[in-house]
Write a protein that holds these residues in place. Sequence first.
Motif, PDB file in Angstrom:
ATOM      1  N   VAL A 158       0.835  -1.200   0.000  1.00 35.47           N
ATOM      2  CA  VAL A 158       0.000   0.000   0.000  1.00 35.47           C
ATOM      3  C   VAL A 158       0.871   1.252   0.000  1.00 35.47           C
ATOM      4  CG1 VAL A 158      -1.661   1.343   1.348  1.00 35.47           C
ATOM      5  CG2 VAL A 158      -1.975  -1.120   1.082  1.00 35.47           C
ATOM      6  N   GLU A 159       1.937   1.228   0.777  1.00 38.67           N
ATOM      7  CA  GLU A 159       2.827   2.388   0.827  1.00 38.67           C
ATOM      8  C   GLU A 159       3.481   2.635  -0.533  1.00 38.67           C
ATOM      9  OE1 GLU A 159       6.692   4.063   3.345  1.00 38.67           O
ATOM     10  OE2 GLU A 159       5.763   2.146   3.877  1.00 38.67           O
ATOM     11  N   ALA A 160       3.883   1.561  -1.217  1.00 39.38           N
ATOM     12  CA  ALA A 160       4.490   1.716  -2.541  1.00 39.38           C
ATOM     13  C   ALA A 160       3.490   2.311  -3.525  1.00 39.38           C
ATOM     14  CB  ALA A 160       4.994   0.362  -3.048  1.00 39.38           C
ATOM     15  N   VAL A 161       2.228   1.894  -3.431  1.00 40.98           N
ATOM     16  CA  VAL A 161       1.186   2.445  -4.304  1.00 40.98           C
ATOM     17  C   VAL A 161       1.016   3.933  -4.034  1.00 40.98           C
ATOM     18  CG1 VAL A 161      -1.283   2.420  -4.815  1.00 40.98           C
ATOM     19  CG2 VAL A 161      -0.038   0.259  -4.570  1.00 40.98           C
ATOM     20  N   GLU A 162       0.941   4.287  -2.768  1.00 39.80           N
ATOM     21  CA  GLU A 162       0.700   5.690  -2.408  1.00 39.80           C
ATOM     22  C   GLU A 162       1.906   6.579  -2.697  1.00 39.80           C
ATOM     23  OE1 GLU A 162      -2.581   4.884   1.111  1.00 39.80           O
ATOM     24  OE2 GLU A 162      -0.522   5.340   1.676  1.00 39.80           O
ATOM     25  N   GLU A 163       3.105   6.011  -2.629  1.00 42.37           N
ATOM     26  CA  GLU A 163       4.305   6.791  -2.926  1.00 42.37           C
ATOM     27  C   GLU A 163       4.521   6.928  -4.438  1.00 42.37           C
ATOM     28  OE1 GLU A 163       6.230   8.407  -0.986  1.00 42.37           O
ATOM     29  OE2 GLU A 163       5.606   7.719   1.009  1.00 42.37           O
ATOM     30  N   ARG A 166       7.450   3.018  -8.901  1.00 40.45           N
ATOM     31  CA  ARG A 166       7.158   1.854  -9.730  1.00 40.45           C
ATOM     32  C   ARG A 166       8.068   0.672  -9.408  1.00 40.45           C
ATOM     33  NH1 ARG A 166       2.520   1.595 -12.131  1.00 40.45           N
ATOM     34  NH2 ARG A 166       3.412   0.379 -13.851  1.00 40.45           N
ATOM     35  N   ASP A 167       9.352   0.944  -9.182  1.00 42.12           N
ATOM     36  CA  ASP A 167      10.270  -0.148  -8.846  1.00 42.12           C
ATOM     37  C   ASP A 167       9.877  -0.782  -7.513  1.00 42.12           C
ATOM     38  OD1 ASP A 167      11.728   0.255 -11.143  1.00 42.12           O
ATOM     39  OD2 ASP A 167      13.158   1.611 -10.195  1.00 42.12           O
ATOM     40  N   GLU A 168       9.544   0.068  -6.553  1.00 39.23           N
ATOM     41  CA  GLU A 168       9.137  -0.438  -5.251  1.00 39.23           C
ATOM     42  C   GLU A 168       7.827  -1.209  -5.359  1.00 39.23           C
ATOM     43  OE1 GLU A 168      10.185  -0.813  -1.166  1.00 39.23           O
ATOM     44  OE2 GLU A 168      11.256   0.050  -2.878  1.00 39.23           O
ATOM     45  N   LEU A 169       6.929  -0.742  -6.203  1.00 33.36           N
ATOM     46  CA  LEU A 169       5.645  -1.416  -6.389  1.00 33.36           C
ATOM     47  C   LEU A 169       5.842  -2.825  -6.934  1.00 33.36           C
ATOM     48  CD1 LEU A 169       2.557  -1.490  -6.511  1.00 33.36           C
ATOM     49  CD2 LEU A 169       2.696  -0.339  -8.731  1.00 33.36           C
ATOM     50  N   ARG A 170       6.713  -2.936  -7.932  1.00 31.98           N
ATOM     51  CA  ARG A 170       6.964  -4.271  -8.505  1.00 31.98           C
ATOM     52  C   ARG A 170       7.547  -5.213  -7.457  1.00 31.98           C
ATOM     53  NH1 ARG A 170       9.959  -2.771 -12.334  1.00 31.98           N
ATOM     54  NH2 ARG A 170      11.997  -3.194 -11.405  1.00 31.98           N
ATOM     55  N   GLU A 171       8.478  -4.701  -6.658  1.00 29.74           N
ATOM     56  CA  GLU A 171       9.093  -5.546  -5.641  1.00 29.74           C
ATOM     57  C   GLU A 171       8.094  -5.958  -4.565  1.00 29.74           C
ATOM     58  OE1 GLU A 171      12.691  -5.390  -2.304  1.00 29.74           O
ATOM     59  OE2 GLU A 171      12.625  -3.922  -3.936  1.00 29.74           O
ATOM     60  N   GLU A 172       7.271  -5.018  -4.123  1.00 29.44           N
ATOM     61  CA  GLU A 172       6.311  -5.329  -3.062  1.00 29.44           C
ATOM     62  C   GLU A 172       5.217  -6.268  -3.550  1.00 29.44           C
ATOM     63  OE1 GLU A 172       6.989  -4.774  -0.141  1.00 29.44           O
ATOM     64  OE2 GLU A 172       8.593  -3.312  -0.407  1.00 29.44           O
ATOM     65  N   LEU A 173       4.820  -6.149  -4.803  1.00 29.26           N
ATOM     66  CA  LEU A 173       3.864  -7.110  -5.357  1.00 29.26           C
ATOM     67  C   LEU A 173       4.457  -8.516  -5.321  1.00 29.26           C
ATOM     68  CD1 LEU A 173       2.464  -5.138  -8.424  1.00 29.26           C
ATOM     69  CD2 LEU A 173       1.130  -5.973  -6.481  1.00 29.26           C
ATOM     70  N   GLY A 174       5.755  -8.616  -5.611  1.00 27.78           N
ATOM     71  CA  GLY A 174       6.412  -9.914  -5.537  1.00 27.78           C
ATOM     72  C   GLY A 174       6.436 -10.461  -4.121  1.00 27.78           C
ATOM     73  N   ARG A 303      -3.435   8.364   6.349  1.00 22.92           N
ATOM     74  CA  ARG A 303      -2.045   8.044   6.039  1.00 22.92           C
ATOM     75  C   ARG A 303      -1.372   9.179   5.284  1.00 22.92           C
ATOM     76  NH1 ARG A 303      -3.991   2.881   4.905  1.00 22.92           N
ATOM     77  NH2 ARG A 303      -3.999   3.349   2.674  1.00 22.92           N
ATOM     78  N   ALA A 304      -2.101   9.789   4.334  1.00 22.14           N
ATOM     79  CA  ALA A 304      -1.539  10.906   3.576  1.00 22.14           C
ATOM     80  C   ALA A 304      -1.223  12.072   4.501  1.00 22.14           C
ATOM     81  CB  ALA A 304      -2.513  11.342   2.482  1.00 22.14           C
TER      82      ALA A 304
END
Length: 319
Positions: A158-163, A166-174, A303-304
């Motif tokens: 969720v934090e990666a989505v809100e931030e 994209r790189d962090e999002l891919r890693e966190e999805l994994g 959170r924001a």
Amino acid sequence: MTLEEPGRVVLLTASHRVAPGLLSWPAWQTLRAADRVLCADPAHPQLPYLREAGVEVTTAAPAAQELVEECAGGRTVVVLQSGEGDRRLTDGLARLAGSGRVSMPDLELLPGSYDLPGARLLDLVQVMDRIRRECPWSAQQTHKGLAKYALEEAYELVEAVEEGDRDELREELGDVLLQVVFHARIAEEDEEEPFSVDDVAGTIVEKLIHRHPHVFGDERAETPEEVKEHWLRQKAAEKQRESVTDGVPVGQPGLALAAKLASRVRMAGLDVPLPTGEGIGYRLLALAVAAEADGTDPEAALRAAARAYRDAIRTAEKA
């Protein structure tokens, strides 16, 4: 055709994520027309299917010079490669071609099969299976012991989505996907009710098809609101719940819980007055319900605001 004709080398690759024997038509044409087919691995999974189809395969691992000589006279030699390829051979061919002293055959890389979408998930399942068997820490994990990590990874996603990283999002999805595969692997070992990652995937596939009759059936939905109506109607029929609050996890963050309850009440068309009482909790409840009615996620909004507060703290610290 003369003996001076350099011929042709075809490096044939096949994905290990596709069932052996499922080769492309150009691959089968090339294999049948080749003067010779070589394979260094006698246990290559494609070999039984090639031999069944009448393709003669010789077990051999020629050096680059030997392969070039094998093609002399305009012959076509197919080299069936392993999943990792053969760096020794390809580097040797590159050196010969760069030397300028050898009449090189035509070199062609021919993919015999391609990965389907989602094929790398098979790698994840295989890696997780080996880790479960061979890693001392992973071998001792249970559903209960891993539960906290599922929560942590979900929050990090969720934090990666809100931030917006994209790189962090891919890693966190994994990382979230790993939790699913890990739990499914543990579930295979249950003595009474085992299930696998395929059972998990099959269950969600059936659910998605059933809850999207406007996609897989004859019903129609032209707006997101109509889609949500279909979803809720199908879900209610499946679950046969006695209360609109059934299935709402009370362990989730307070604002999210309040908003979810308010959403269930609103979608059911119920008129339920908010409870009154002393203290900040009741005021927060009213704010969460009002935010949900306004189309705002109160948890995300807080959170924001909290991130803005964090940034202000850091600014003050630097000053």
